[in-house]
Design a protein around this motif. Structure first.
Motif, PDB file in Angstrom:
ATOM      1  N   SER A   1      23.680 -56.476  33.545  1.00 24.37           N
ATOM      2  CA  SER A   1      22.370 -55.850  33.661  1.00 24.37           C
ATOM      3  C   SER A   1      22.497 -54.352  33.482  1.00 24.37           C
ATOM      4  N   ASP A   2      21.466 -53.800  32.902  1.00 23.90           N
ATOM      5  CA  ASP A   2      21.369 -52.353  32.726  1.00 23.90           C
ATOM      6  C   ASP A   2      19.891 -52.018  32.867  1.00 23.90           C
ATOM      7  N   PRO A   3      19.409 -51.951  34.111  1.00 21.10           N
ATOM      8  CA  PRO A   3      17.969 -51.846  34.332  1.00 21.10           C
ATOM      9  C   PRO A   3      17.328 -50.647  33.641  1.00 21.10           C
ATOM     10  N   HIS A   4      18.122 -49.599  33.418  1.00 19.94           N
ATOM     11  CA  HIS A   4      17.530 -48.419  32.783  1.00 19.94           C
ATOM     12  C   HIS A   4      17.444 -48.584  31.273  1.00 19.94           C
TER      13      HIS A   4
ATOM     14  N   ARG B   1      25.868 -52.993  35.226  1.00 20.48           N
ATOM     15  CA  ARG B   1      26.790 -53.938  35.864  1.00 20.48           C
ATOM     16  C   ARG B   1      27.532 -54.665  34.744  1.00 20.48           C
TER      17      ARG B   1
ATOM     18  N   ARG C   1      22.141 -61.903  39.531  1.00 10.10           N
ATOM     19  CA  ARG C   1      22.578 -60.502  39.650  1.00 10.10           C
ATOM     20  C   ARG C   1      21.679 -59.580  38.845  1.00 10.10           C
ATOM     21  N   HIS C   2      21.234 -60.068  37.684  1.00  4.82           N
ATOM     22  CA  HIS C   2      20.328 -59.272  36.859  1.00  4.82           C
ATOM     23  C   HIS C   2      19.024 -59.001  37.614  1.00  4.82           C
TER      24      HIS C   2
ATOM     25  N   ASP D   1      19.573 -56.423  40.352  1.00  6.63           N
ATOM     26  CA  ASP D   1      19.700 -55.053  39.846  1.00  6.63           C
ATOM     27  C   ASP D   1      18.349 -54.492  39.406  1.00  6.63           C
ATOM     28  N   ILE D   2      17.536 -55.352  38.798  1.00  6.78           N
ATOM     29  CA  ILE D   2      16.219 -54.888  38.331  1.00  6.78           C
ATOM     30  C   ILE D   2      15.332 -54.523  39.528  1.00  6.78           C
TER      31      ILE D   2
END
Lengths: 134, 150
Positions: free
Chosen positions: A49-52, A66, B126-127, B130-131
Motif C-alpha cells: 500500500s502507498d496511500p499517498h 508498505r 493491510r492495505h 494503511d488507507i
C-alpha cells in the motif's frame, strides 16, 4: 540512471547489499513474482500500500509505503534465517538510494507461511518506508 | 471549553467511549477491506468482519456458518479479519503451485488445472488499514472531543 519509483530504489538497495546477495543472487530477486522454475531460494518484493500515491509506478510523490518482502525456499529454517539477514540489512536504513530519499525504513516481524503444494515455505515481512523525491 | 460536571465517574465514562470509537474504526477499516477484497465467489468478502472484547463478530452472507473470528481480550482493541482458510494466501500471496484439481475460473467455469499461477499483490487487510489509519485516529479524537470537549 536514477530510480523512477520507490520499488526501483528498493530493488537497487537489495541488489547492492552484499549481505543479501551473498545468500540470494541478484538474478533471483524479483518484483512481484519470480520467473517460472527459479531455483530456491529466491526473493520477491512488492508494494502492499502507498496511500499517498496509489499508482506507485510513474507517479511523483512523497509519503509512506508498505513494502512486502518474501523469501521462498524449500527449507523452512533456511527461509527464516535468510529473512532475518535481509531484514537486518534493511532495517533503519535511511538516506539517498539511487535518487530517492529514504527518510526511514522500519521492518516488521517475520512470519513463515507454508505454500499450498507443501513443497516450499514463504518467510515474509513488511517494511514501512518513508520516502521523498520519487 | 469547560465541561459540566455530571457526577459520573470519568473512568466509567471513558470506558464506555472506547468501544463506541473502536466500533466506528472497525466499521471504517472493514468497509475499506471489503472494497479492496478480490471477489471470486464472494465468500471471503462476506466473511470479513470485526470483533470487540465481549462481542461476537457478525460476518455477512455468503460467509459460511462457522466464519466468525476470535475476539480480543483487551477492551482497547478491535480485531478485523476472517477465518476463511485461503484468506492468508490472498493477503500475503503465494508462488505458483501444483494443484491437480478442478478450479472455477471467473467467466470460464470449471476447468481441470495442474498448476495454479499463484496469487500476488492482492492484499486487502493491510492495505485497508494503511488507507484508513489517519481517519481512524481522527474518529477516535472526534469521539473523545464530542464527549469531553476540545
Amino acid at each position: 540512471m536514477a530510480s523512477n519509483s520507490i520499488e526501483e530504489a528498493f530493488r537497487y538497495k537489495l541488489v547492492n547489499t552484499a549481505a543479501i546477495t551473498n545468500l540470494v543472487a541478484a538474478a533471483k530477486i524479483f518484483w512481484l513474482e519470480a520467473i517460472p522454475k527459479t531455483a530456491f531460494p529466491y526473493l520477491t518484493y512488492f508494494v502492499v500500500s502507498d496511500p499517498h500515491a496509489p499508482m506507485s509506478f510513474d507517479h511523483t510523490d512523497s509519503g509512506q509505503v508498505r513494502m512486502q518482502v518474501n523469501i521462498f525456499d524449500d527449507n523452512k529454517s533456511r527461509a527464516l534465517s535468510i529473512a532475518h539477514v535481509v531484514r537486518d540489512a534493511l532495517d533503519q536504513v535511511s538516506g539517498a538510494i539511487d535518487g530517492v530519499t529514504f527518510a526511514a525504513m522500519n521492518c516488521k516481524g517475520i512470519r513463515v507461511l507454508k505454500q499450498m503444494d507443501d513443497n516450499a515455505y514463504q518467510a515474509t515481512f513488511d517494511t514501512m518506508i518513508q520516502y521523498y523525491d520519487v | 471549553m469547560l465541561r459540566k460536571w455530571t457526577s459520573k465517574d470519568p473512568k466509567t465514562e471513558f470506558a464506555q467511549l472506547i468501544p463506541k470509537a473502536l466500533r466506528m474504526i472497525g466499521s471504517v477499516i472493514l468497509g475499506q477491506a471489503r472494497e479492496l477484497c478480490p471477489i471470486q465467489s464472494g465468500r471471503l468478502k462476506g466473511s470479513l468482519t470485526f470483533a470487540l472484547a465481549g462481542e461476537q463478530s457478525t460476518p455477512k452472507k455468503p460467509a459460511g456458518p462457522g466464519d466468525i473470528i476470535g475476539k480480543p481480550s483487551s477492551p482497547n482493541e478491535v480485531w478485523i479479519g476472517t477465518n476463511v482458510e485461503y484468506a492468508e494466501a490472498v493477503e500475503y500471496g503465494t508462488r505458483p503451485y501444483e494443484i491437480n484439481a478442478p478450479v472455477k475460473i471467473k467467466g470460464v467455469g470449471w476447468r481441470y488445472i495442474k498448476r495454479h499461477p499463484g496469487i500476488s499483490g492482492q492484499s486487502y487487510l493491510r492495505h485497508a488499514l494503511d488507507i484508513e489509519r489517519k481517519r481512524s485516529i481522527k474518529l477516535l479524537r472526534d469521539a473523545i472531543e464530542a464527549d469531553y470537549g476540545k
